[in-house]
Design a protein around this motif. Structure first.
Motif: not given
Length: 280
Positions: A160-167
Motif C-alpha cells: 500500500s502506498v499509504a502504508t509506505m507513506r506512513a512509514l
C-alpha cells in the motif's frame, strides 16, 4: 513450507460504492468475507504447497470464525489471541477498483513469535502492512532475522502506498536493507512511490511490478523483462488479486522456477480473484 506472517481480518465489501449520495440511503451490495493480505496469500497457496499462517486475532467470536475459515482453506494456522479482531471496509467502484478503510485491531499488536511456529519454513513472506505498527513490526523483523540466520528466502509485498507513506522513506529503506528480500512485489503506484523515495533494493533482489492488465515488469538489477498478461474483461473486484499473484509466484519459486515462469503462474492465480467480490 511457505510461512506467511501478517493480518487475518474481516472484510466488509461494498459493491456499487462509486457514486454515494451524502446524507441519505445508498443501495449497494455488501459481502462479508475473510481477508487480510497475509491470510489471502496463505489460502491461495495452500492447495499447491505446504503453508503456515502466523498472526493475531481478537479473543472474540469473529476471530475464532476467521481462524476456522482459514484452516478450512488448507494452511496450518497459528495465532495469538487477545483484544479485538480487526476489519476492513472495502468500497468497490464500477471498474472493480477498491478503496479500503482499515482497522487492523489485534493484528497490529502481534507480539514475539514462538520460534517453534517457524520450524520447517523454507520461504517466509511478509506483507508491508505488518510493519505499519510498532509491535507487529518488531515481531516481523525478529522472524526475518530467524530466516536470515538459516538462509531462508524472504519475500516482501509493498502492500500500500499509504502504508509506505506512513512509514516514511528512511524506514522503508531500512526495512528493505534489514529484510534483504529475494523478491519484492509491488503494483505500479507502489513502484513509482518507491522510486520517488529513492529507496534502492538490495543486490540480487527480484522486483516484480504488477500493472493491472498491462505486462508485469520483472526488474533484476538494470535488466527489465516484461511478462504478458491476459486481460480479464468482467472484473468485479480487484481485492486480493495482488495477494493471489504473490501466492502463485512463490509456489513456483519454491519449485525452482525462474522469475518469468513464476510471474506467469502469478498472473494465472490473480485472474480468478478478479471475478468475485471480496478476497480469496
Amino acid at each position: 513450507m511457505l510461512t506467511v506472517i501478517g493480518d487475518l481480518l474481516a472484510d466488509i465489501v461494498v459493491l456499487g460504492a462509486s457514486s454515494l449520495e451524502r446524507g441519505t440511503d445508498n443501495p449497494v451490495t455488501i459481502t462479508h468475507t475473510r481477508g487480510g493480505s497475509a491470510a489471502n496469500v496463505a489460502a491461495v497457496a495452500a492447495p499447491a504447497a505446504a503453508v503456515r499462517f502466523i498472526g493475531r486475532v481478537g479473543s472474540d467470536a469473529e476471530g475464532e470464525a476467521l481462524v476456522h475459515e482459514l484452516e478450512r482453506s488448507g494452511p496450518e494456522v497459528f495465532v495469538q489471541r487477545a483484544g479485538r479482531t480487526g476489519s476492513i471496509v472495502i468500497l468497490v467502484d464500477e471498474l472493480g477498483e477498491r478503496t479500503m478503510l482499515t482497522d487492523r485491531g489485534a493484528a497490529a499488536e502481534l507480539e514475539a513469535i514462538d520460534p517453534a511456529w517457524l520450524e520447517g519454513t523454507r520461504w517466509l513472506h511478509l506483507p508491508l502492512y505488518g510493519f505499519a505498527d510498532a509491535l507487529s513490526r518488531v515481531a516481523l523483523l525478529s522472524a526475518a532475522a530467524w530466516a536470515r540466520e538459516r538462509a531462508v528466502p524472504v519475500s516482501v509485498d509493498l502492500s500500500s502506498v499509504a502504508t509506505m507513506r506512513a512509514l516514511g522513506s528512511e524506514r522503508v529503506r531500512t526495512l528493505l536493507v534489514d529484510l534483504s528480500p529475494v523478491v519484492v512485489f509491488a503494483n505500479a503506484e507502489e513502484a513509482v512511490f518507491l522510486d520517488e523515495l529513492r529507496v534502492g533494493l538490495p543486490a540480487g533482489t527480484v522486483f516484480v511490478v504488477k500493472r493491472g492488465g498491462d505486462p508485469v515488469h520483472i526488474r533484476q538489477g538494470d535488466d527489465v523483462t516484461l511478462v504478458a498478461v491476459d486481460r480479464v474483461a468482467d472484473v468485479i473486484d480487484t481485492t486480493g488479486a495482488g495477494d493471489a499473484f504473490a501466492a502463485g509466484y512463490i509456489v513456483r519459486a519454491l519449485r525452482g522456477e525462474d522469475p518469468v515462469g513464476c510471474a506467469v503462474a502469478g498472473c494465472a492465480s490473480a485472474r480468478g480473484a478478479l471475478r468475485r467480490p471480496g478476497a480469496l
